[in-house]
Design a protein around this motif. Sequence first.
Motif, PDB file in Angstrom:
ATOM      1  N   GLY A 143       8.314   3.131   2.767  1.00 27.79           N
ATOM      2  CA  GLY A 143       7.774   4.174   2.126  1.00 27.79           C
ATOM      3  C   GLY A 143       6.634   4.292   3.221  1.00 27.79           C
ATOM      4  N   VAL A 144       6.675   4.247   4.482  1.00 26.96           N
ATOM      5  CA  VAL A 144       5.672   4.909   5.368  1.00 26.96           C
ATOM      6  C   VAL A 144       5.621   5.381   6.499  1.00 26.96           C
ATOM      7  CG1 VAL A 144       4.250   3.570   7.789  1.00 26.96           C
ATOM      8  CG2 VAL A 144       4.810   2.047   5.692  1.00 26.96           C
ATOM      9  N   LYS A 145       4.760   6.630   6.399  1.00 30.73           N
ATOM     10  CA  LYS A 145       4.963   7.992   7.458  1.00 30.73           C
ATOM     11  C   LYS A 145       4.964   7.048   8.882  1.00 30.73           C
ATOM     12  CE  LYS A 145       3.345  12.269   8.648  1.00 30.73           C
ATOM     13  NZ  LYS A 145       2.194  13.979   7.761  1.00 30.73           N
ATOM     14  N   LEU A 146       5.396   7.491   9.482  1.00 32.92           N
ATOM     15  CA  LEU A 146       5.607   7.180  11.571  1.00 32.92           C
ATOM     16  C   LEU A 146       5.087   7.936  12.013  1.00 32.92           C
ATOM     17  CD1 LEU A 146       8.870   5.098  11.751  1.00 32.92           C
ATOM     18  CD2 LEU A 146       6.644   3.995  11.072  1.00 32.92           C
ATOM     19  N   GLY A 147       3.866   7.389  12.689  1.00 27.52           N
ATOM     20  CA  GLY A 147       2.724   8.374  13.728  1.00 27.52           C
ATOM     21  C   GLY A 147       2.987   8.427  15.051  1.00 27.52           C
ATOM     22  N   GLY A 148       3.858   7.053  15.666  1.00 28.35           N
ATOM     23  CA  GLY A 148       3.908   7.204  16.970  1.00 28.35           C
ATOM     24  C   GLY A 148       3.284   6.723  17.323  1.00 28.35           C
ATOM     25  N   THR A 149       2.636   6.066  18.281  1.00 34.68           N
ATOM     26  CA  THR A 149       1.900   5.293  20.035  1.00 34.68           C
ATOM     27  C   THR A 149       0.705   6.048  19.720  1.00 34.68           C
ATOM     28  OG1 THR A 149       2.673   6.156  21.492  1.00 34.68           O
ATOM     29  CG2 THR A 149       3.464   3.806  20.149  1.00 34.68           C
TER      30      THR A 149
ATOM     31  N   LEU B 106       0.702  -1.305  -0.170  1.00 35.65           N
ATOM     32  CA  LEU B 106      -0.142  -0.006   0.046  1.00 35.65           C
ATOM     33  C   LEU B 106       0.580   0.944   0.311  1.00 35.65           C
ATOM     34  CD1 LEU B 106      -2.469  -0.896   2.943  1.00 35.65           C
ATOM     35  CD2 LEU B 106      -3.186  -0.161   0.377  1.00 35.65           C
ATOM     36  N   SER B 107       1.826   1.152   0.711  1.00 38.16           N
ATOM     37  CA  SER B 107       2.609   2.025   0.727  1.00 38.16           C
ATOM     38  C   SER B 107       3.687   2.879  -0.640  1.00 38.16           C
ATOM     39  CB  SER B 107       3.549   2.096   2.089  1.00 38.16           C
ATOM     40  OG  SER B 107       4.810   1.557   1.711  1.00 38.16           O
ATOM     41  N   GLU B 108       3.464   1.383  -1.009  1.00 39.19           N
ATOM     42  CA  GLU B 108       4.415   1.837  -2.480  1.00 39.19           C
ATOM     43  C   GLU B 108       3.459   2.859  -3.546  1.00 39.19           C
ATOM     44  OE1 GLU B 108       4.882  -1.678  -4.340  1.00 39.19           O
ATOM     45  OE2 GLU B 108       6.860  -2.154  -2.314  1.00 39.19           O
ATOM     46  N   ARG B 109       1.756   2.907  -2.720  1.00 42.45           N
ATOM     47  CA  ARG B 109       0.726   3.555  -4.495  1.00 42.45           C
ATOM     48  C   ARG B 109       0.136   4.122  -3.370  1.00 42.45           C
ATOM     49  NH1 ARG B 109       1.882  -1.867  -4.407  1.00 42.45           N
ATOM     50  NH2 ARG B 109       1.787  -2.727  -6.955  1.00 42.45           N
ATOM     51  N   PHE B 110       0.025   4.676  -1.700  1.00 41.28           N
ATOM     52  CA  PHE B 110      -0.561   5.908  -1.726  1.00 41.28           C
ATOM     53  C   PHE B 110      -0.371   6.397  -0.336  1.00 41.28           C
ATOM     54  CE2 PHE B 110      -2.839   2.211  -3.274  1.00 41.28           C
ATOM     55  CZ  PHE B 110      -4.386   2.542  -3.848  1.00 41.28           C
ATOM     56  N   PRO B 111       0.034   7.320   0.114  1.00 37.62           N
ATOM     57  CA  PRO B 111       0.421   7.919   1.664  1.00 37.62           C
ATOM     58  C   PRO B 111      -0.509   7.140   2.982  1.00 37.62           C
ATOM     59  CG  PRO B 111      -0.436   9.485   0.331  1.00 37.62           C
ATOM     60  CD  PRO B 111      -1.284   8.138  -0.709  1.00 37.62           C
ATOM     61  N   LEU B 112       0.459   6.763   3.421  1.00 37.50           N
ATOM     62  CA  LEU B 112       0.023   5.462   4.348  1.00 37.50           C
ATOM     63  C   LEU B 112       0.539   5.878   5.834  1.00 37.50           C
ATOM     64  CD1 LEU B 112      -0.883   1.691   4.465  1.00 37.50           C
ATOM     65  CD2 LEU B 112       0.647   2.893   6.148  1.00 37.50           C
ATOM     66  N   THR B 113       0.365   6.399   6.968  1.00 40.94           N
ATOM     67  CA  THR B 113       0.248   6.331   8.340  1.00 40.94           C
ATOM     68  C   THR B 113       0.721   5.564   9.388  1.00 40.94           C
ATOM     69  OG1 THR B 113       0.122   8.940   7.850  1.00 40.94           O
ATOM     70  CG2 THR B 113       0.584   8.046   9.950  1.00 40.94           C
ATOM     71  N   LEU B 114       1.433   5.182   9.347  1.00 43.76           N
ATOM     72  CA  LEU B 114       1.730   3.885  11.046  1.00 43.76           C
ATOM     73  C   LEU B 114       1.645   3.824  12.428  1.00 43.76           C
ATOM     74  CD1 LEU B 114       1.588   0.789  11.495  1.00 43.76           C
ATOM     75  CD2 LEU B 114       4.294   1.175  11.327  1.00 43.76           C
ATOM     76  N   TYR B 115       0.894   3.731  12.950  1.00 46.55           N
ATOM     77  CA  TYR B 115       1.135   4.562  14.223  1.00 46.55           C
ATOM     78  C   TYR B 115       0.906   2.734  15.120  1.00 46.55           C
ATOM     79  CZ  TYR B 115      -0.973   8.601  12.893  1.00 46.55           C
ATOM     80  OH  TYR B 115      -2.038  10.071  12.237  1.00 46.55           O
ATOM     81  N   THR B 116       2.861   2.608  15.969  1.00 48.67           N
ATOM     82  CA  THR B 116       3.193   1.716  16.451  1.00 48.67           C
ATOM     83  C   THR B 116       4.206   1.908  16.946  1.00 48.67           C
ATOM     84  OG1 THR B 116       3.491  -0.663  15.380  1.00 48.67           O
ATOM     85  CG2 THR B 116       4.274   1.029  14.530  1.00 48.67           C
ATOM     86  N   ALA B 117       4.378   1.133  17.874  1.00 45.72           N
ATOM     87  CA  ALA B 117       5.875   1.131  18.891  1.00 45.72           C
ATOM     88  C   ALA B 117       6.413  -0.239  17.670  1.00 45.72           C
ATOM     89  CB  ALA B 117       5.176   0.447  20.145  1.00 45.72           C
ATOM     90  N   SER B 118       6.183  -0.394  17.204  1.00 46.90           N
ATOM     91  CA  SER B 118       6.897  -1.888  16.451  1.00 46.90           C
ATOM     92  C   SER B 118       8.016  -0.950  16.073  1.00 46.90           C
ATOM     93  CB  SER B 118       5.979  -2.658  15.778  1.00 46.90           C
ATOM     94  OG  SER B 118       4.951  -3.129  16.416  1.00 46.90           O
ATOM     95  N   ASP B 119       8.846  -2.224  15.231  1.00 51.20           N
ATOM     96  CA  ASP B 119      10.673  -1.335  14.784  1.00 51.20           C
ATOM     97  C   ASP B 119       9.287  -1.706  13.162  1.00 51.20           C
ATOM     98  OD1 ASP B 119      12.343  -1.017  13.268  1.00 51.20           O
ATOM     99  OD2 ASP B 119      13.529  -2.706  13.816  1.00 51.20           O
TER     100      ASP B 119
END
Length: 384
Positions: free
Chosen positions: A263-269, A244-257
């Motif tokens: 390609g993913v934007k990190l939003g934190g927890t 998905l991140s290769e095709r669309f702007p994607l934000t990931l909210y996580t504590a994971s590595d």
Amino acid sequence: MKILYYTWNENSRDDMLETLKILGHEVIICDTPCRDYEQDAEVMSSLKGVIRKQEVDCMFSFNFFPVIARAAEQYGIKYISWVYDCPHWTLFSPAVKSAYNYIFVFDLQQYEQLKVLGVQRCFHFPLAVNTTRLARMGKEAAKKAGCPDVSFVGSLYENNLYDRINYLPEYVRGYLSGIMEAQERIYGYNFVSELLTDEMIGQMDQYISMEMPQGYHVTKRELYAEMINGKITSRERMRLLQELSERFPLTLYTASDASRLPGVKLGGTVDYVTEMPRVFRDSRINLNISLRSIRSGIPLRALDIMGAGGFLMSNYQPELAEYFEDGKELAMYGSAQELIDKTAYYLSHEEERRQIAKAGFGKVQELFSYEVRVTQMLDLVTIA
């Protein structure tokens, strides 16, 4: 009704308390930390102290605690447990068969397992969200400019048990990898345990030690299957988020590595109560990638998203399809390509997406609000 509420999960505590008070019940809180689900002297002492001082009608907890079941049986008090984990291993404790238990499980297949084990008062019962609180939050602010196109809130399970067992022989790993690759492609039916042959279980036994407390009705096959399901969940989430991140702007909210997702934007927890609903409300598309251990049930995350007024894009789940209509109250996908195609479609159809999110909220408010579900639950306890 006077309810002794044993609480260990702060995320759900306030929602349940608010609901019970609205419905006119008196609640006494016990929050002694539980260190041993089976025999915890401190928890037992705390429960007994309240029971002796108060005329308690029943006890309640999210998830099942054998130690509470034993206290309920000793004093002849009903014990209500609402289970939101799947699998929830304490449900296989000998204490689950107490005649004072009223056990509510959200996953139909887990419910059917318990009925086979002879659990008397067990109910298939989907989960709930506090739509009253979420609606209040929705009035605080309108959608902001620059909100995420696609969001995912959750763990990547990169520290799953399977990856920590890195000493299995290559032929065992190859066999298990084949199972995982096949299961990843199928939604709505989990066949992992069926493909674990007796011979393969015997091979795994030589390298893995997985034991449950004495008397638990859990087989090695089930334990190994859930270990593999954890790895499948990790693989699937990484793969889908990458594609998905290769095709669309994607934000990931996580504590994971998330270092393997460049390609993913990190939003934190995000805090479950104060921040997560805003993410769901403000994102154009919210992903639900269910844990593979949830065989048929509606994951709480799906209800959280719709209950916050967000647009839900979820993998196919049998019970989700039973209660909600694809393309009307949510969107569901059955393959990676369908997920990509539907994401592209709904990002370019703003008004249709908003109407679906609105209809999804309405369905959740009608059927899955805390007030609706708790009223139904207590009615079942009264007549059962």
